[in-house]
Design a protein around this motif. Structure first.
Motif, PDB file in Angstrom:
ATOM      1  N   PHE A 108       0.823  -1.209   0.000  1.00 50.60           N
ATOM      2  CA  PHE A 108       0.000   0.000   0.000  1.00 50.60           C
ATOM      3  C   PHE A 108       0.854   1.255   0.000  1.00 50.60           C
ATOM      4  O   PHE A 108       0.539   2.243  -0.684  1.00 50.60           O
ATOM      5  CB  PHE A 108      -0.911  -0.003   1.229  1.00 50.60           C
ATOM      6  CG  PHE A 108      -1.664   1.280   1.443  1.00 50.60           C
ATOM      7  CD1 PHE A 108      -2.760   1.603   0.664  1.00 50.60           C
ATOM      8  CD2 PHE A 108      -1.258   2.184   2.420  1.00 50.60           C
ATOM      9  CE1 PHE A 108      -3.445   2.791   0.842  1.00 50.60           C
ATOM     10  CE2 PHE A 108      -1.939   3.365   2.613  1.00 50.60           C
ATOM     11  CZ  PHE A 108      -3.030   3.677   1.823  1.00 50.60           C
ATOM     12  N   LEU A 109       1.946   1.241   0.758  1.00 50.42           N
ATOM     13  CA  LEU A 109       2.782   2.437   0.884  1.00 50.42           C
ATOM     14  C   LEU A 109       3.727   2.633  -0.298  1.00 50.42           C
ATOM     15  O   LEU A 109       4.251   3.731  -0.492  1.00 50.42           O
ATOM     16  CB  LEU A 109       3.590   2.370   2.182  1.00 50.42           C
ATOM     17  CG  LEU A 109       2.771   2.466   3.471  1.00 50.42           C
ATOM     18  CD1 LEU A 109       3.642   2.166   4.678  1.00 50.42           C
ATOM     19  CD2 LEU A 109       2.139   3.848   3.606  1.00 50.42           C
ATOM     20  N   ALA A 110       3.948   1.600  -1.087  1.00 52.64           N
ATOM     21  CA  ALA A 110       4.847   1.707  -2.234  1.00 52.64           C
ATOM     22  C   ALA A 110       4.328   2.756  -3.215  1.00 52.64           C
ATOM     23  O   ALA A 110       3.190   2.671  -3.683  1.00 52.64           O
ATOM     24  CB  ALA A 110       4.985   0.354  -2.921  1.00 52.64           C
ATOM     25  N   GLY A 111       5.142   3.727  -3.508  1.00 54.34           N
ATOM     26  CA  GLY A 111       4.758   4.771  -4.456  1.00 54.34           C
ATOM     27  C   GLY A 111       3.931   5.892  -3.878  1.00 54.34           C
ATOM     28  O   GLY A 111       3.605   6.851  -4.584  1.00 54.34           O
ATOM     29  N   ALA A 164       6.782   3.954   7.172  1.00 54.56           N
ATOM     30  CA  ALA A 164       6.676   2.504   7.279  1.00 54.56           C
ATOM     31  C   ALA A 164       5.296   2.063   7.761  1.00 54.56           C
ATOM     32  O   ALA A 164       5.058   0.865   7.968  1.00 54.56           O
ATOM     33  CB  ALA A 164       7.748   1.978   8.233  1.00 54.56           C
ATOM     34  N   GLY A 165       4.394   3.024   7.950  1.00 52.26           N
ATOM     35  CA  GLY A 165       3.043   2.687   8.394  1.00 52.26           C
ATOM     36  C   GLY A 165       2.930   2.438   9.878  1.00 52.26           C
ATOM     37  O   GLY A 165       1.963   1.829  10.343  1.00 52.26           O
ATOM     38  N   ILE A 166       3.900   2.911  10.645  1.00 49.57           N
ATOM     39  CA  ILE A 166       3.908   2.709  12.096  1.00 49.57           C
ATOM     40  C   ILE A 166       3.238   3.898  12.779  1.00 49.57           C
ATOM     41  O   ILE A 166       3.620   5.047  12.555  1.00 49.57           O
ATOM     42  CB  ILE A 166       5.344   2.541  12.620  1.00 49.57           C
ATOM     43  CG1 ILE A 166       5.993   1.306  11.989  1.00 49.57           C
ATOM     44  CG2 ILE A 166       5.374   2.448  14.138  1.00 49.57           C
ATOM     45  CD1 ILE A 166       7.477   1.176  12.272  1.00 49.57           C
ATOM     46  N   ASP A 167       2.251   3.617  13.603  1.00 53.06           N
ATOM     47  CA  ASP A 167       1.536   4.667  14.331  1.00 53.06           C
ATOM     48  C   ASP A 167       1.087   4.096  15.680  1.00 53.06           C
ATOM     49  O   ASP A 167       0.146   3.305  15.739  1.00 53.06           O
ATOM     50  CB  ASP A 167       0.325   5.147  13.520  1.00 53.06           C
ATOM     51  CG  ASP A 167      -0.460   6.247  14.231  1.00 53.06           C
ATOM     52  OD1 ASP A 167       0.040   6.776  15.253  1.00 53.06           O
ATOM     53  OD2 ASP A 167      -1.567   6.570  13.773  1.00 53.06           O
TER      54      ASP A 167
END
Length: 327
Positions: A108-111, A164-167
């Motif tokens: 999902f985070l790619a791009g 990195a999607g860390i929350d």
């Protein structure tokens, strides 16, 4: 799983509260993000309603459409950050899900553009781009020490986690965040746009000083114009989400003037102007966009000196010349 619900345009406070009440029918863990969004943790609701998170999102969308005529956009993710990013990645009026799976999160985070990450405004995005860091996956793959050299220790670590999607944050149930307001009522109906802008300058001075005194920042600024016509009094409210949370008066002033200019009031008979700072946050935990120029730092030093003068000699000790005579 977490739902990020975006209601579209900023909603009037009564409508917004009814929307929160509606979300509360599906989960007690709902957090207001006025004026146009909310977070909801439905981890404990899926078994009760015998539906997964996407199914609950569909019910909420259907209820909002039936009761309020709104086409709600819903992002679903394992944390508030990914849910918010999912909601904003694509056309409005849909349900988008980021599965709770490391490989799915990476895909999902790619791009994803760096500017889509919270806290990355135009200045920071340009700085990152100068190092070839234009997407979230590139930022996440960059050594932490490199990012810290570019952005500073705290900002570099925070950005790498977000990329990195860390929350680690959680949904906090409660009423809408407290707001800070300031109002100026004219002695008589005001036709002159220049004098109205002077009043707005005065109001932003008040708001900025109060926010800094309380060590708060705001992310949303709303302008309410009350005017008079042949049918009596009426009002209109417009709000804007700021590029970054701030208590810096020049940023508040520029936004307030932009809101006023966009209304195209021209020769309107204005009775009063009111500004409301919303979506408040702790200034200590607010990241500031990089500017790489002396002007902003100089303005902030002057602002801090003016705050000290006001604290010692009173609120009217320092003020712009254009606001002389206003209270």
């Amino acid at each position: 799983m977490i739902l990020y619900l975006h209601f579209g345009e900023p909603q009037p406070e009564p409508v917004y509260r009814r929307l929160l009440d509606m979300v509360g029918e599906f989960t007690p863990v709902a957090q207001a993000l006025p004026p146009d969004a909310a977070l909801a943790d439905v981890s404990g609701s899926t078994r009760y309603f015998d539906r997964d998170a996407a199914g609950l999102a569909g019910l909420i969308r259907m209820r909002a459409a039936a009761l309020h005529g709104l086409d709600v956009t819903v992002g679903i993710g394992p944390n508030p950050l990914l849910a918010r990013l999912a909601a904003h990645r694509g056309e409005p009026g849909a349900v988008r899900t980021v599965p709770d799976d490391p490989e799915a999160v990476t895909r999902f985070l790619a791009g994803l553009p760096a500017s889509a990450l919270p806290g990355v405004g135009p200045a920071t995005a340009r700085t990152l781009a100068s190092y070839g860091l234009r997407t979230a996956d590139r930022i996440a793959a960059t050594p932490l020490l490199t990012l810290q050299r570019i952005l500073g220790a705290a900002s570099g670590r925070e950005l790498r986690d977000r990329a990195a999607g860390i929350d680690p944050s959680r949904v906090t149930a409660g009423a809408p965040p407290r707001t800070v307001e300031a109002e100026h009522r004219f002695a008589q109906d005001e036709f002159d746009a220049v004098r109205r802008e002077a009043a707005l300058t005065h109001l932003t001075e008040q708001l900025g000083a109060r926010l800094r005194d309380e060590r708060q920042t705001c992310r949303v600024l709303a302008l309410t114009v009350q005017y008079a016509d042949r049918t009596g009094q009426a009002s209109i409210t417009r709000s804007r989400t700021l590029p970054e949370a701030t208590a810096h008066t020049p940023q508040l002033r520029a936004t307030a003037h932009a809101l006023h200019g966009a209304l195209g009031l021209q020769r309107a008979r204005v009775r009063s102007l009111a500004l409301r700072a919303g979506d408040l946050g702790d200034a200590a935990s607010t990241s500031r966009q990089l500017t790489f120029g002396p002007d902003d730092d100089r303005a902030r030093r002057i602002e801090a000196a003016a705050d000290r003068a006001r604290a010692r000699f009173g609120a009217g000790a320092v003020r712009p010349a254009s606001t002389a005579g206003m209270r």
